[in-house]
Design a protein around this motif. Structure first.
Motif, PDB file in Angstrom:
ATOM      1  N   ARG A  53      26.966  47.604  51.454  1.00  0.00           N
ATOM      2  CA  ARG A  53      28.072  46.831  50.896  1.00  0.00           C
ATOM      3  C   ARG A  53      27.823  46.607  49.406  1.00  0.00           C
ATOM      4  NH1 ARG A  53      32.586  46.493  54.209  1.00  0.00           N
ATOM      5  NH2 ARG A  53      31.870  46.430  56.384  1.00  0.00           N
ATOM      6  N   ILE A  54      28.872  46.763  48.629  1.00  0.00           N
ATOM      7  CA  ILE A  54      28.706  46.627  47.194  1.00  0.00           C
ATOM      8  C   ILE A  54      28.845  45.175  46.765  1.00  0.00           C
ATOM      9  CG2 ILE A  54      31.153  47.002  46.588  1.00  0.00           C
ATOM     10  CD1 ILE A  54      30.072  48.741  44.217  1.00  0.00           C
ATOM     11  N   ASN A  55      27.993  44.784  45.878  1.00  0.00           N
ATOM     12  CA  ASN A  55      28.082  43.480  45.223  1.00  0.00           C
ATOM     13  C   ASN A  55      27.576  43.662  43.799  1.00  0.00           C
ATOM     14  OD1 ASN A  55      25.209  43.405  45.340  1.00  0.00           O
ATOM     15  ND2 ASN A  55      25.329  42.546  47.414  1.00  0.00           N
ATOM     16  N   THR A  56      27.492  42.600  43.050  1.00  0.00           N
ATOM     17  CA  THR A  56      27.091  42.710  41.653  1.00  0.00           C
ATOM     18  C   THR A  56      25.707  43.319  41.507  1.00  0.00           C
ATOM     19  OG1 THR A  56      28.464  40.845  40.970  1.00  0.00           O
ATOM     20  CG2 THR A  56      26.625  41.423  39.537  1.00  0.00           C
ATOM     21  N   ALA A  57      24.767  42.868  42.304  1.00  0.00           N
ATOM     22  CA  ALA A  57      23.402  43.380  42.209  1.00  0.00           C
ATOM     23  C   ALA A  57      23.349  44.859  42.547  1.00  0.00           C
ATOM     24  CB  ALA A  57      22.478  42.571  43.125  1.00  0.00           C
ATOM     25  N   VAL A  58      24.093  45.251  43.597  1.00  0.00           N
ATOM     26  CA  VAL A  58      24.140  46.659  43.992  1.00  0.00           C
ATOM     27  C   VAL A  58      24.823  47.494  42.917  1.00  0.00           C
ATOM     28  CG1 VAL A  58      25.121  48.275  45.649  1.00  0.00           C
ATOM     29  CG2 VAL A  58      24.019  46.183  46.463  1.00  0.00           C
ATOM     30  N   ALA A  59      25.937  47.008  42.407  1.00  0.00           N
ATOM     31  CA  ALA A  59      26.691  47.745  41.382  1.00  0.00           C
ATOM     32  C   ALA A  59      25.849  47.980  40.144  1.00  0.00           C
ATOM     33  CB  ALA A  59      27.958  46.986  41.027  1.00  0.00           C
ATOM     34  N   GLN A  60      25.015  47.017  39.796  1.00  0.00           N
ATOM     35  CA  GLN A  60      24.201  47.158  38.591  1.00  0.00           C
ATOM     36  C   GLN A  60      23.082  48.189  38.758  1.00  0.00           C
ATOM     37  OE1 GLN A  60      23.094  43.044  37.897  1.00  0.00           O
ATOM     38  NE2 GLN A  60      24.745  42.788  36.391  1.00  0.00           N
ATOM     39  N   ARG A  61      22.850  48.640  39.979  1.00  0.00           N
ATOM     40  CA  ARG A  61      21.829  49.662  40.220  1.00  0.00           C
ATOM     41  C   ARG A  61      22.406  51.071  40.228  1.00  0.00           C
ATOM     42  NH1 ARG A  61      18.013  48.105  45.158  1.00  0.00           N
ATOM     43  NH2 ARG A  61      17.081  50.074  44.446  1.00  0.00           N
ATOM     44  N   ILE A  62      23.727  51.150  40.100  1.00  0.00           N
ATOM     45  CA  ILE A  62      24.360  52.481  40.035  1.00  0.00           C
ATOM     46  C   ILE A  62      24.276  52.988  38.602  1.00  0.00           C
ATOM     47  CG2 ILE A  62      26.493  53.789  40.352  1.00  0.00           C
ATOM     48  CD1 ILE A  62      27.315  51.678  42.437  1.00  0.00           C
ATOM     49  N   PRO A  63      23.540  54.052  38.333  1.00  0.00           N
ATOM     50  CA  PRO A  63      23.370  54.534  36.946  1.00  0.00           C
ATOM     51  C   PRO A  63      24.693  55.004  36.346  1.00  0.00           C
ATOM     52  CG  PRO A  63      22.493  56.125  38.506  1.00  0.00           C
ATOM     53  CD  PRO A  63      22.821  54.904  39.298  1.00  0.00           C
ATOM     54  N   GLY A  64      24.897  54.621  35.101  1.00  0.00           N
ATOM     55  CA  GLY A  64      26.115  55.014  34.392  1.00  0.00           C
ATOM     56  C   GLY A  64      27.268  54.065  34.573  1.00  0.00           C
ATOM     57  N   LEU A  65      27.181  53.143  35.569  1.00  0.00           N
ATOM     58  CA  LEU A  65      28.312  52.241  35.820  1.00  0.00           C
ATOM     59  C   LEU A  65      28.354  51.090  34.826  1.00  0.00           C
ATOM     60  CD1 LEU A  65      30.715  51.520  37.588  1.00  0.00           C
ATOM     61  CD2 LEU A  65      29.149  50.278  39.128  1.00  0.00           C
ATOM     62  N   ASN A  66      27.158  50.561  34.486  1.00  0.00           N
ATOM     63  CA  ASN A  66      27.075  49.458  33.525  1.00  0.00           C
ATOM     64  C   ASN A  66      27.983  48.291  33.917  1.00  0.00           C
ATOM     65  OD1 ASN A  66      25.261  50.958  31.840  1.00  0.00           O
ATOM     66  ND2 ASN A  66      27.026  52.079  31.010  1.00  0.00           N
ATOM     67  N   TRP A  67      27.877  47.904  35.130  1.00  0.00           N
ATOM     68  CA  TRP A  67      28.750  46.842  35.649  1.00  0.00           C
ATOM     69  C   TRP A  67      28.364  45.479  35.078  1.00  0.00           C
ATOM     70  CZ3 TRP A  67      33.222  46.331  38.021  1.00  0.00           C
ATOM     71  CH2 TRP A  67      33.543  45.090  38.570  1.00  0.00           C
ATOM     72  N   GLU A  68      29.388  44.724  34.651  1.00  0.00           N
ATOM     73  CA  GLU A  68      29.206  43.372  34.149  1.00  0.00           C
ATOM     74  C   GLU A  68      29.824  42.392  35.128  1.00  0.00           C
ATOM     75  OE1 GLU A  68      27.524  42.318  31.636  1.00  0.00           O
ATOM     76  OE2 GLU A  68      26.989  44.277  30.788  1.00  0.00           O
ATOM     77  N   PRO A  69      29.108  41.345  35.509  1.00  0.00           N
ATOM     78  CA  PRO A  69      29.651  40.386  36.472  1.00  0.00           C
ATOM     79  C   PRO A  69      30.979  39.770  36.038  1.00  0.00           C
ATOM     80  CG  PRO A  69      27.309  40.030  36.133  1.00  0.00           C
ATOM     81  CD  PRO A  69      27.740  41.020  35.111  1.00  0.00           C
ATOM     82  N   LYS A  70      31.172  39.635  34.722  1.00  0.00           N
ATOM     83  CA  LYS A  70      32.397  39.006  34.235  1.00  0.00           C
ATOM     84  C   LYS A  70      33.526  40.017  34.024  1.00  0.00           C
ATOM     85  CE  LYS A  70      29.880  35.289  31.900  1.00  0.00           C
ATOM     86  NZ  LYS A  70      29.635  34.598  30.604  1.00  0.00           N
ATOM     87  N   ASN A  71      33.345  41.226  34.499  1.00  0.00           N
ATOM     88  CA  ASN A  71      34.364  42.256  34.333  1.00  0.00           C
ATOM     89  C   ASN A  71      35.630  41.858  35.085  1.00  0.00           C
ATOM     90  OD1 ASN A  71      35.930  44.621  34.279  1.00  0.00           O
ATOM     91  ND2 ASN A  71      34.126  45.940  34.366  1.00  0.00           N
TER      92      ASN A  71
END
Length: 242
Positions: A53-71
């Motif tokens: 299941r995707i969450n902020t912590a998981v998303a931040q481990r996807i290379p190239g995604l550069n996910w920001e919690p405040k997105n």
């Protein structure tokens, strides 16, 4: 494709997880197993992070995604759906909100292939452009040669008295060196122009030779000028009609 067990270069974890997700889903389908929603994305996440299941912590481990919690431009659900599409198509489709950076991390061969295709298209386009330019250049050269042929043909109808007008007509179209060959062949028809040989031997430019002809014509006896006029073809035709 080289089996993963035989590869000499270790795969990056994210790429290995994507390939594993593809193989796992394909094997499950071949067995007729029931698949969950977004099976490629969830298998990928599980292999990569241990969580399907995707969450902020998981998303931040996807290379190239550069996910920001405040997105606030997109949701994690949209990321998960796009990720499933990317992996299911083996990198061929990279929908938003994923960036090409994610695609390059998981499926670098797709990027390389597209780069090669783009370079090949550019090479083909460049080759076609060069061929068009070569054909256009050849066409212009042929037109110029035809025009030069016209200038040389007109020499047949010139006498020493009219050669200056001929040169004036064509000097704007051609360099003097282009006209010189035809001119010197024409000169041999007229005995009065024999003195020009020294100018040719001294490599004088054609405009200087043409200028000298004016003085030669002025000093040529009238009966010689009359005889040389009749050496011009159209003059001979006129005489035959008489």
């Amino acid at each position: 494709m080289i089996p993963l067990s035989h590869t000499l270069v270790a795969l990056k974890p994210a790429r290995q997880a994507a390939l594993q997700a593809i193989m796992t889903v394909e094997e499950s389908r071949s067995r007729g197993a029931r698949l969950p929603a977004l099976p490629h994305a969830r298998t990928f996440l599980r292999v990569l992070t241990g969580s399907s299941r995707i969450n902020t912590a998981v998303a931040q481990r996807i290379p190239g995604l550069n996910w920001e919690p405040k997105n606030r431009l997109c949701s994690l659900k949209q990321v998960e759906e796009a990720l499933d599409r990317l992996i299911a198509t083996k990198g061929e489709h990279c929908p938003l909100p994923l960036s090409v950076d994610v695609q390059a991390e998981l499926f670098p061969e797709v990027i390389h292939t597209r780069t090669d295709r783009r370079m090949q298209r550019e090479k083909i386009a460049f080759t076609r452009k060069m061929r068009r330019e070569d054909r256009a250049l050849e066409h212009r050269w042929l037109l110029r040669q035809n025009l030069l042929g016209q200038a040389v043909t007109e020499l047949n109808f010139q006498s020493p008295e009219t050669i200056s007008a001929w040169y004036t007509r064509w000097a704007d179209e051609f360099d003097a060196r282009e006209l010189a060959h035809g001119f010197w062949q024409w000169r041999t028809r007229f005995a009065s122009l024999k003195p020009l040989e020294w100018l040719r031997d001294s490599d004088e430019p054609l405009y200087a030779v043409i200028h000298e002809i004016r003085f030669i014509v002025r000093d040529t006896p009238a009966h010689v000028r009359d005889a040389e006029r009749w050496q011009v073809p159209n003059k001979l035709m006129d005489r035959s009609r008489g």
